[in-house]
Design an enzyme around this catalytic site. Sequence first.
Site, mmCIF file in Angstrom:
data_model
loop_
_atom_site.group_PDB
_atom_site.id
_atom_site.type_symbol
_atom_site.label_atom_id
_atom_site.label_comp_id
_atom_site.label_asym_id
_atom_site.label_seq_id
_atom_site.Cartn_x
_atom_site.Cartn_y
_atom_site.Cartn_z
ATOM 1 N N SER A 1 0.874 -1.182 0.000
ATOM 2 C CA SER A 1 0.000 0.000 0.000
ATOM 3 C C SER A 1 0.904 1.223 0.000
ATOM 4 O O SER A 1 2.087 1.135 0.375
ATOM 5 C CB SER A 1 -0.834 -0.017 1.280
ATOM 6 O OG SER A 1 -1.437 1.246 1.516
ATOM 7 N N TYR B 1 -2.389 -1.146 10.351
ATOM 8 C CA TYR B 1 -2.260 -1.293 8.894
ATOM 9 C C TYR B 1 -0.931 -0.728 8.408
ATOM 10 O O TYR B 1 -0.215 -1.360 7.619
ATOM 11 C CB TYR B 1 -3.439 -0.574 8.235
ATOM 12 C CG TYR B 1 -3.600 -0.779 6.756
ATOM 13 C CD1 TYR B 1 -4.246 -1.911 6.255
ATOM 14 C CD2 TYR B 1 -3.143 0.167 5.845
ATOM 15 C CE1 TYR B 1 -4.428 -2.089 4.888
ATOM 16 C CE2 TYR B 1 -3.323 0.000 4.481
ATOM 17 C CZ TYR B 1 -3.966 -1.131 4.003
ATOM 18 O OH TYR B 1 -4.150 -1.292 2.648
HETATM 19 P P1 NAD Z 1 -11.253 -6.360 -0.374
HETATM 20 O O1 NAD Z 1 -11.887 -6.224 0.971
HETATM 21 O O2 NAD Z 1 -12.077 -6.075 -1.591
HETATM 22 O O3 NAD Z 1 -10.623 -7.800 -0.551
HETATM 23 C C1 NAD Z 1 -9.902 -8.399 0.506
HETATM 24 C C2 NAD Z 1 -9.764 -9.868 0.222
HETATM 25 O O4 NAD Z 1 -9.056 -10.448 1.319
HETATM 26 C C3 NAD Z 1 -11.100 -10.595 0.110
HETATM 27 O O5 NAD Z 1 -11.016 -11.588 -0.881
HETATM 28 C C4 NAD Z 1 -11.236 -11.230 1.491
HETATM 29 O O6 NAD Z 1 -12.054 -12.407 1.484
HETATM 30 C C5 NAD Z 1 -9.789 -11.560 1.780
HETATM 31 N N1 NAD Z 1 -9.558 -11.796 3.190
HETATM 32 C C6 NAD Z 1 -9.791 -10.962 4.249
HETATM 33 N N2 NAD Z 1 -9.505 -11.589 5.397
HETATM 34 C C7 NAD Z 1 -9.090 -12.837 5.061
HETATM 35 C C8 NAD Z 1 -8.661 -13.960 5.818
HETATM 36 N N3 NAD Z 1 -8.613 -13.942 7.154
HETATM 37 N N4 NAD Z 1 -8.313 -15.078 5.145
HETATM 38 C C9 NAD Z 1 -8.372 -15.121 3.786
HETATM 39 N N5 NAD Z 1 -8.771 -14.094 3.031
HETATM 40 C C10 NAD Z 1 -9.128 -12.962 3.673
HETATM 41 O O7 NAD Z 1 -9.979 -5.416 -0.317
HETATM 42 P P2 NAD Z 1 -9.002 -4.822 -1.449
HETATM 43 O O8 NAD Z 1 -9.147 -3.365 -1.396
HETATM 44 O O9 NAD Z 1 -9.149 -5.530 -2.730
HETATM 45 O O10 NAD Z 1 -7.601 -5.157 -0.774
HETATM 46 C C11 NAD Z 1 -6.704 -6.102 -1.276
HETATM 47 C C12 NAD Z 1 -5.299 -5.745 -0.834
HETATM 48 O O11 NAD Z 1 -4.966 -4.461 -1.373
HETATM 49 C C13 NAD Z 1 -5.135 -5.617 0.691
HETATM 50 O O12 NAD Z 1 -3.896 -6.158 1.082
HETATM 51 C C14 NAD Z 1 -5.158 -4.116 0.910
HETATM 52 O O13 NAD Z 1 -4.473 -3.752 2.066
HETATM 53 C C15 NAD Z 1 -4.460 -3.653 -0.349
HETATM 54 N N6 NAD Z 1 -4.700 -2.250 -0.678
HETATM 55 C C16 NAD Z 1 -5.948 -1.801 -0.953
HETATM 56 C C17 NAD Z 1 -6.117 -0.446 -1.249
HETATM 57 C C18 NAD Z 1 -7.458 0.114 -1.558
HETATM 58 O O14 NAD Z 1 -7.568 1.346 -1.619
HETATM 59 N N7 NAD Z 1 -8.501 -0.683 -1.766
HETATM 60 C C19 NAD Z 1 -5.023 0.406 -1.267
HETATM 61 C C20 NAD Z 1 -3.769 -0.090 -0.987
HETATM 62 C C21 NAD Z 1 -3.615 -1.425 -0.696
#
Ligand code: NAD
Length: 261
Positions: free
Chosen positions: A143, A156
């Site tokens: 991130s 985080y």
């Molecule tokens: P999201 O909530 O859409 O998806 C998260 C995924 O992680 C889902 O498939 C969920 O089922 C899975 N997950 C959560 N807890 C779990 C567990 N205990 N065991 C197995 N799977 C689990 O979120 P996203 O925004 O797509 O995030 C994905 C990654 O991107 C994360 O690491 C997040 O930190 C990172 N990220 C997101 C953003 C953003 O703005 N959305 C920005 C920077 C980084």
Amino acid sequence: MTLKNKTAIVTGSTSGIGLAIARAFAAEGANIVINGLGDADAIEAERVAIEREFNVPCIYVRADMMRGEEITGMVAAASERFGGCDILVNNAGIQFVSPIDAFPDDKWEAVIRINLVAAFYSIKAALPHMKSRGWGRIVNVASAHALVASPYKSAYVAAKHGIAGLTKTVALEVAEAGITVNAIAPGYVWTPLVERQIPDTMAARSLTREQVIQDVLLEAQPTKRFVTVEQVAALAVYLCSEAAASVTGTVMPIDGGWTAH
Ligand code: NAD
């Protein structure tokens, strides 16, 4: 079809960025292992859609990223089905927003386990498969918070800074084995993870929903636009390509200029 005959595990790929990465890898011909939590019927529908749309095999392994033995089992299941693991994307993640003095202990530990500790277990389990073939790609979805901090996100930010350090360390350890290890550092991407933190941020900062979107989320991002899941997935595909064979140990921002501040 740059990833034909490769097997890719993408954690947390039942939603958001992970699902987009899994679909982009499938479009490049890879065998796909999806993982994540959520509604079983919805996950099965996504799995079948990947197989039908891209004509590649796709299995779902329900491993909880809180539990090391389940993560190890996920890599074993992938290897049993496809004969190895070439690409590992550590993407599963959760967020929790709270001032540190009110941060619930269980939430702090869950954020660290899912966003950081899980990657230790998956990398440890996947590396022997990659080493035996002399080829591998590990992509950790970090991130912008791997590079800079924001208030009320202590767990985080700590986990994401940690994954940046893990990325660099493992990259050095496997540099001569044909394996690259990189992190992607997205700014705000419109996914359920971002949607879910809006109510807590409204409460923590006494703001309206629109104020949170404009003044907290997009305020940090000079483009004033959310990054798309497809843009993040395209970067993951590049990092897994032959063209990126010399790119390793990086933490690569895709953040609309956020960390250029
Ligand atoms: P999201 O909530 O859409 O998806 C998260 C995924 O992680 C889902 O498939 C969920 O089922 C899975 N997950 C959560 N807890 C779990 C567990 N205990 N065991 C197995 N799977 C689990 O979120 P996203 O925004 O797509 O995030 C994905 C990654 O991107 C994360 O690491 C997040 O930190 C990172 N990220 C997101 C953003 C953003 O703005 N959305 C920005 C920077 C980084």
